[in-house]
Design an enzyme around this catalytic site. Structure first.
Site, short mmCIF file in Angstrom:
data_model
loop_
_atom_site.label_atom_id
_atom_site.label_comp_id
_atom_site.label_asym_id
_atom_site.label_seq_id
_atom_site.Cartn_x
_atom_site.Cartn_y
_atom_site.Cartn_z
N HIS A 55 -4.83 -19.13 -15.34
CA HIS A 55 -5.12 -19.43 -13.94
C HIS A 55 -4.04 -20.34 -13.37
CE1 HIS A 55 -9.71 -18.39 -14.14
NE2 HIS A 55 -8.93 -17.41 -14.55
N GLU A 57 -4.02 -23.35 -12.15
CA GLU A 57 -3.99 -24.73 -12.61
C GLU A 57 -3.24 -24.87 -13.94
OE1 GLU A 57 -8.17 -24.08 -10.78
OE2 GLU A 57 -6.56 -22.90 -11.68
N TRP A 175 5.00 12.17 12.79
CA TRP A 175 4.37 10.88 12.48
C TRP A 175 4.12 10.14 13.78
CZ3 TRP A 175 2.61 10.12 7.75
CH2 TRP A 175 3.20 10.79 6.69
N ARG A 189 -2.05 -0.67 1.00
CA ARG A 189 -2.58 0.09 -0.13
C ARG A 189 -2.41 -0.69 -1.43
NH1 ARG A 189 -0.59 6.41 0.63
NH2 ARG A 189 -1.82 6.87 2.52
N THR A 201 -9.98 15.09 5.54
CA THR A 201 -8.60 14.61 5.45
C THR A 201 -7.88 15.27 4.28
OG1 THR A 201 -9.18 12.48 6.45
CG2 THR A 201 -7.15 12.56 5.15
N LEU A 209 -2.22 9.64 -1.35
CA LEU A 209 -2.96 8.37 -1.34
C LEU A 209 -2.47 7.42 -2.44
CD1 LEU A 209 -6.57 9.75 -0.69
CD2 LEU A 209 -4.88 8.98 0.99
N ARG A 212 4.01 4.19 -2.36
CA ARG A 212 5.34 4.76 -2.58
C ARG A 212 6.46 3.96 -1.90
NH1 ARG A 212 2.03 8.72 -1.12
NH2 ARG A 212 2.98 9.07 0.92
N GLU A 299 -8.86 5.10 5.37
CA GLU A 299 -7.79 5.76 6.09
C GLU A 299 -8.25 7.03 6.81
OE1 GLU A 299 -4.04 6.18 4.23
OE2 GLU A 299 -3.97 4.13 3.50
N SER A 307 -19.23 6.21 11.11
CA SER A 307 -20.43 5.87 10.35
C SER A 307 -20.39 4.43 9.86
CB SER A 307 -20.60 6.82 9.16
OG SER A 307 -20.85 8.14 9.61
#
Length: 365
Positions: A55, A57, A175, A189, A201, A209, A212, A299, A307
């Site tokens: 950790h 510390e 794009w 990501r 999608t 996904l 990169r 995404e 929803s």
């Protein structure tokens, strides 16, 4: 403002910047940074580099250039007082005996939750809590949500045109965002444990996904598909990262298709379905939490985003806005059944930044 308060904020700011170096690597642990100061000089510093390692510390103590007895120890998060993959940091602090410990924020984990501070004070060590607290809490917003609710922190991301379209009326979207915005998205990501998209999608775009355009760890790919209709040849089922794919489906999915998908090394998660037959998103998030996935980047598509917003499950929205207009096209958010402005969904805080030609809106719910 008193000088010691200014100094505390300065050194805690350094600790926060150190902690951020662990982004995307420490989950399900929090990001933590630590700085040791003696006679106005930093004599040691460290951060939590990855889950399972020392950790912050301990790393700060190991880096110390001299004995830290009587020094001031700055830590962005309350030190742990329990055994996990490593011994409790509280024991090392007591052994090294700093004169004062400054904590950015308490740890809401039930195994800690003020106990670390209590133990230090019982040993005669002065402890101050709350220096740069908002910044320290924002640093670990994923972790805080996860330990309090058992569900992942949800960030919705989509790129849109100035007139609010995520694609033209023909469905073309490549794009909308600039190259700089796309690099930023890949950074997002890399610091989230999961990416979630709907079956539509995958069917329309066959996305990878993965991370990169920046260096970073690939997240879990969570595909919401109530009837398991995505093609068996989809990239998320056939590429080298298939083991990172989780298909969230319902009892309506064909058993033969489930078996075929599992043969690819893909996990299939059957969750409760809503009255309309769709995947129950709240139930899905609870199941992801049980897998210690504490942050998910959404995404798309529009049905999932809508929803999640309707259900009050969104924690943050990040929207790259491109300086272009396409007229009639596809929208990211559908009908929320809001008829009055007073009932609109509001953000508790927000900021904007520029990436390439785009303006990126980032708002916390």
């Amino acid at each position: 403002m008193k000088k010691d308060t200014i100094d505390d904020s300065y050194y805690m700011g350094i600790a926060i910047r150190l902690a951020r170096r662990g982004a995307g690597k420490t989950s399900p642990n929090p990001m933590v940074g630590a700085v040791i100061v003696a006679n106005g000089k930093i004599i040691g510093q460290g951060y939590h580099k990855r889950c399972g390692d020392h950790h912050a510390e301990i790393n700060a103590i190991k880096s110390a250039k001299k004995n830290i007895n009587g020094s001031t120890f700055y830590i962005t998060l309350e030190p742990c007082s329990h055994y996990g993959k490593t011994p409790p940091c509280i024991d090392a602090l007591i052994r090294e005996n700093p004169g004062r410990v400054v904590v950015g924020s308490l740890d809401p984990n039930p195994k800690v939750n003020g106990m670390g501070v209590k133990i230090l004070r019982s040993k005669g060590i002065k402890v101050d809590v709350g220096i740069c607290e908002p910044e320290c809490m924002q640093l670990n917003e994923h972790y805080f949500k996860f330990v309090k609710t058992g569900m992942p922190y949800i960030t919705v991301k989509y790129a849109q045109t100035l007139d609010g379209r995520i694609a033209t009326k023909s469905g073309d979207s490549q794009w909308i965002s600039s190259e700089a915005s796309r690099r930023y998205v890949h950074r997002l990501r890399s610091i989230n444990q999961g990416i979630m998209v709907g079956a539509g999608t995958v069917v329309a775009d066959n996305p990878q996904l993965t991370v990169r355009h920046v260096r970073g760890k690939n997240p879990f790919r969570i595909i919401v598909d109530s009837k398991l209709r995505i093609p068996i040849k989809s990239s998320v089922l056939t590429d080298a990262n298939a083991c990172l794919t989780i298909i969230a489906t319902t009892s309506a999915a064909p058993a033969a298709k489930i078996a075929a998908v599992k043969k690819r090394g893909v996990e299939v998660c059957v969750v409760r379905k809503e009255r309309d037959g769709r995947v129950g998103l709240r139930d899905l998030l609870k199941q992801l939490g049980k897998r210690e996935i504490m942050s998910v980047l959404i995404e798309g598509g529009s049905e999932i985003i809508t929803s999640l917003l309707k259900s009050g499950l969104v924690d943050k929205m990040i929207i790259p806005i491109a300086p272009m207009i396409v007229g009639k096209g596809l929208e990211a958010i559908g009908d929320l059944n809001i008829n009055k402005i007073n009932n609109s969904i509001r953000f508790t805080s927000f900021k904007t930044m520029k990436k390439g030609d785009d303006i990126i809106f980032e708002g916390t719910m």
